[in-house]
Design a protein around this motif. Structure first.
Motif, PDB file in Angstrom:
ATOM      1  N   ARG A 124       0.761  47.085  19.051  1.00 55.47           N
ATOM      2  CA  ARG A 124       1.611  46.572  20.475  1.00 55.47           C
ATOM      3  C   ARG A 124       0.567  46.816  21.613  1.00 55.47           C
ATOM      4  O   ARG A 124       0.679  46.296  22.076  1.00 55.47           O
ATOM      5  N   TYR A 125       0.064  48.665  21.067  1.00 54.40           N
ATOM      6  CA  TYR A 125      -0.370  49.622  22.344  1.00 54.40           C
ATOM      7  C   TYR A 125      -1.900  48.815  22.644  1.00 54.40           C
ATOM      8  O   TYR A 125      -2.545  48.781  24.020  1.00 54.40           O
ATOM      9  N   PHE A 151      -2.316  45.693  22.468  1.00 54.29           N
ATOM     10  CA  PHE A 151      -2.731  43.859  23.154  1.00 54.29           C
ATOM     11  C   PHE A 151      -1.532  45.131  24.632  1.00 54.29           C
ATOM     12  O   PHE A 151      -2.627  43.993  25.475  1.00 54.29           O
ATOM     13  N   ALA A 152      -1.295  45.898  24.847  1.00 55.46           N
ATOM     14  CA  ALA A 152      -0.525  45.669  25.945  1.00 55.46           C
ATOM     15  C   ALA A 152      -1.477  46.548  26.964  1.00 55.46           C
ATOM     16  O   ALA A 152      -1.526  46.195  28.262  1.00 55.46           O
ATOM     17  N   GLY A 156      -4.509  46.306  26.590  1.00 56.26           N
ATOM     18  CA  GLY A 156      -5.172  44.895  27.138  1.00 56.26           C
ATOM     19  C   GLY A 156      -4.904  44.177  28.102  1.00 56.26           C
ATOM     20  O   GLY A 156      -6.014  43.410  29.127  1.00 56.26           O
ATOM     21  N   GLY A 157      -3.310  43.884  28.064  1.00 62.34           N
ATOM     22  CA  GLY A 157      -2.839  43.617  28.957  1.00 62.34           C
ATOM     23  C   GLY A 157      -3.290  43.469  30.351  1.00 62.34           C
ATOM     24  O   GLY A 157      -3.446  42.804  31.312  1.00 62.34           O
ATOM     25  N   ASN A 158      -2.901  44.983  30.224  1.00 63.08           N
ATOM     26  CA  ASN A 158      -2.569  45.658  31.445  1.00 63.08           C
ATOM     27  C   ASN A 158      -2.605  47.390  31.361  1.00 63.08           C
ATOM     28  O   ASN A 158      -1.685  48.035  31.267  1.00 63.08           O
ATOM     29  N   ALA A 200      -0.266  50.113  30.435  1.00 62.23           N
ATOM     30  CA  ALA A 200       0.347  50.907  29.378  1.00 62.23           C
ATOM     31  C   ALA A 200       0.668  52.505  29.160  1.00 62.23           C
ATOM     32  O   ALA A 200       0.446  53.313  29.595  1.00 62.23           O
TER      33      ALA A 200
END
Ligand SMILES: Nc1ncnc2c1ncn2[C@@H]1O[C@H](COP(=O)(O)OP(=O)(O)OP(=O)(O)O)[C@@H](O)[C@H]1O
Ligand SMILES: [Mg+2]
Lengths: 261, 432
Positions: free
Chosen positions: B302-303, B305-306, B308-310, B314
């Motif tokens: 989850r971390y 992807f988080a 990577g998203g922002n 994060a």
């Protein structure tokens, strides 16, 4: 509620948070210059000032996003070191950032629980449970919200703001920092946030509220601290001032009654 | 809040069929492209492409790149890149080659083909890969050197460390047990393959069923039962069909006879034995399952992807993104070493050019599989399918008799085209 924040202050009770003589500079520019603010339980303190005055920078020091150059932060009278956002969270400080700080590719529930995921007994992330909790809190905060299974990049500015607000209020904050929480909200949603602030205040949570709307500050805050060019102009009791007094503090950088320099 | 008009959980909003079935249309597109590709090659080669033999070979050729591609997904999702995977594969392979042919048999006097050699070798190799990866990650995360630079440097360093370790020579033959991980030398046989296929099917169906129950338990909308049943049938069919194909590739009788001779027995007349699931493919499947669980159901995933998203969000959410970077690159290094086991065992020796150009194949596989270089988006199954498509393209063209330069021209063009299609697809979807 036993005592109002004002009574507490009059008695000289230990504040919930004190930021004492805080300074930080970015490449020679003093973004925050010897600023002191404090907060009682159940009190809402407004932070006002022009764009670039240093409001966000000041509260980012409290939330662990920035490191102060000098000064001291005390919680319940005890000096604390806040060197990263995890430290701030461990002191029950929750923040709604001006930039919202959401992971756009994740859905609302994943953002709400980011860094504090609910897990199954086997230690795996429990998405269904988090979505259920998320739906519960949105029922209060924004009943029209339905996009629970879409990444937050698909949400409107106001909906994104509700996600950021939900995240800050879900985890039993003692100290809540709201950096322009209603910037993207419609009138109805702004009203709901105002009610939420009253509710949280009644629970004894201390709130720093950054807002450019002087009327909102007059309505919601107990005190207001005004900043200009990184320095504190002054902190006033809302009951003692008018809208115009606050405006002139923001624009002229002087406390009401002070002679023009 | 005053406004507490309770609302039922949404069922009002009309959802189209695709949304209702929660189908990944992008994945369907890729599977469609893969099937068309296979059928086209099959026609062009007069039916030689879709034989059990060729499918068997195709899968064992894909394993090495596919294993690394799953790790590359995490690297790219967090907006990094790893250009050193092929070189790191060579270094770990060189280390393992030296351990199993020099250090253990001679320096430590364990002799050739000692039963513990393969295990010690692999442990050493995996440890080296993980450490090197962690070192890369430390430089990226803590020293803030761009991953492109760290791994470009690593590309030169590790390719030549491998050379230095082996004096540029081909090291072989490798340990007899070690060769089991290479493909034809280590297959599970038909019976075990069926058992594994059935266990996998049962596990897959249980997972599906559990997910549905968890959703229903919270009162969330679930797929119509007919869709669930259809999906289950497709999954079971795919798994068991795959096993069936691998089981129907028979060990050539000459080879079989030699295997009996080696054990001092004679082969019964007319005996036919299928290869079954190669150990290396089994490893890939295990990696795929574990990595998918990591991506979707663990905090670590989850971390990733988080972040990577922002990355800022994060960090502000209390995620230690620097340590996360170290872990991601360490995992990548581990997977490079695992690929090195498979790749060197398949060739039965360590050669100096092992893994050359693999970094590009691995990145291409991840990207064709839908991993966005802008970060935050990517799937494990997509990357594996990407690796499979690339390998099918390459071996298909070789079978058809396309000249070597044209093969690479086509593969390169397909990579660019795949990304273009992806961009158009995402625009249509309204996502960025
Ligand atoms: N990370 C940074 N690096 C360099 N300068 C910064 C950084 N963050 C803030 N500043 C500078 O510090 C000053 C104060 O910025 P800050 O964001 O605190 O203002 P603000 O009072 O929140 O303004 P606004 O009302 O526009 O949000 C500005 O001059 C800004 O340019
Ligand atoms: Mg600001």
């Amino acid at each position: 509620m036993t005592k109002s924040p004002k009574e507490l202050r009059a008695e000289g009770a230990t504040p919930l948070v004190e930021m004492d003589d805080i300074s930080i500079s970015f490449g020679g520019i003093k973004a925050v210059d010897s600023v002191s603010v404090d907060l009682q339980p159940g009190e809402v303190v407004g932070l006002l000032g022009h764009n670039g005055a240093g409001k966000s920078t000041l509260i980012k020091i409290l939330s662990g996003a920035y490191q102060k150059d000098s000064g001291e932060i005390r919680i319940d009278g005890k000096p604390v070191e806040i060197t990263n956002p995890r430290d701030a969270r461990s002191h029950n400080i929750e923040t709604i950032y001006q930039t919202l700080a959401l992971a756009d590719n994740l859905d609302a529930a994943s953002n709400l629980f980011l860094g504090r995921e609910l897990v199954t007994p086997t230690g795996l992330v429990d998405d269904s449970a988090m979505e259920a909790e998320c739906r519960k809190i949105f029922k209060q905060l924004n009943p029209n919200f339905q996009k629970f299974n879409e990444p937050v990049s698909a949400l409107s500015g106001g909906q994104r703001q509700s996600v950021a607000i939900a995240r800050a209020v879900y985890f039993n904050a003692r100290i809540l920092i709201m950096d322009e929480p209603t910037a993207a909200l419609g009138p109805h949603e702004t009203q709901m946030v105002a009610e939420l602030i009253q509710q949280l205040k009644a629970q004894g949570i201390g709130i720093f509220l950054i807002d450019h709307d002087v009327h909102a500050v007059m309505e919601l805050c107990d005190r207001a601290s005004v900043m200009k060019n990184g320095q504190l102009v002054g902190t006033v009791d809302i009951e003692d001032v008018t809208d115009d007094d606050l405006l002139s503090m923001i624009i002229l950088g002087k406390k009401p009654g002070e002679a023009a320099a | 809040m005053t406004d507490t008009t309770t609302q039922p959980i949404p069922s009002s909003k009309p959802r189209n069929l695709f949304q209702q079935l929660e189908l990944d249309t992008r994945l369907l597109g890729m599977i469609g492209a893969f099937i068309i590709l296979c059928i086209a090659f099959n026609v062009l080669t007069d039916g030689r492409f879709l034989t059990p033999r060729n499918i068997f070979n195709l899968t064992i050729q894909t394993v090495s790149v596919a294993i690394m591609a799953t790790g590359m997904v995490f690297v790219i999702v967090t907006r990094h890149i790893d250009l050193s995977v092929g070189a790191l594969l060579a270094t770990t392979s060189a280390v393992m080659a030296m351990v199993q042919t020099e250090v253990l048999p001679q320096t430590l006097g364990m002799g050739l083909n000692h039963p513990a050699t393969w295990a010690i070798t692999i442990v050493v190799g995996l440890a080296v890969g993980t450490l090197v990866g962690a070192f890369h990650g430390w430089m990226v995360g803590y020293l803030a050197i761009p991953a492109f630079i760290v791994t470009l440097g690593g590309f030169l360093v590790w390719r030549n460390v491998a050379w230095y370790l082996t004096d540029g020579q081909t090291i072989g033959p490798l340990d007899g047990n070690f060769l089991m991980f290479g493909g034809t030398n280590g297959t599970l046989g038909t019976t075990w393959s069926w058992i594994i296929g059935i266990v996998a099917t049962v596990l897959a169906l249980l997972t599906l069923w559990n997910a549905r129950r968890a959703k229903a338990g919270h009162g969330f909308p679930v797929k119509p039962i007919w869709a669930e049943v259809t999906f289950s049938l497709v999954i079971s069919g795919t798994i068991l069909g795959f096993i069936w194909i691998l089981n129907s590739y028979n060990i050539p009788s000459r080879r079989l006879a030699r295997m009996f001779e080696a054990r001092g027995e004679t082969m019964p007349e007319g005996l036919v034995v299928g290869y079954g699931l190669p150990l290396s493919v089994f490893i890939l499947i295990a990696v795929a399952v574990v990595m998918t669980v990591v991506a979707r159901r663990t905090r670590f995933g989850r971390y990733i992807f988080a972040t990577g998203g922002n990355p800022d969000a994060a960090e502000l959410s209390g995620i230690n993104t620097r340590m996360l970077t170290v872990k991601i690159f360490a995992l990548m290094g581990f997977l490079c070493a695992l690929s090195a086991v498979v790749a060197s065992a398949r060739l039965a020796n360590h050669s100096n050019d092992l893994g050359t150009l693999d970094e590009l194949r691995v990145i291409a596989a991840a990207v064709i599989g839908g991993t966005a270089l802008s970060g935050g988006i990517g799937t494990i199954y997509g990357a594996i399918l990407g690796a499979l498509i690339m390998q099918a393209l390459q071996s298909g063209m070789a079978m058809v008799g396309v000249d070597a330069p044209f093969q690479n021209i086509v593969v390169g063009s397909v990579l660019v085209l795949a990304v273009l299609i992806d961009i158009i697809y995402r625009k249509r979807l309204g996502a960025k």
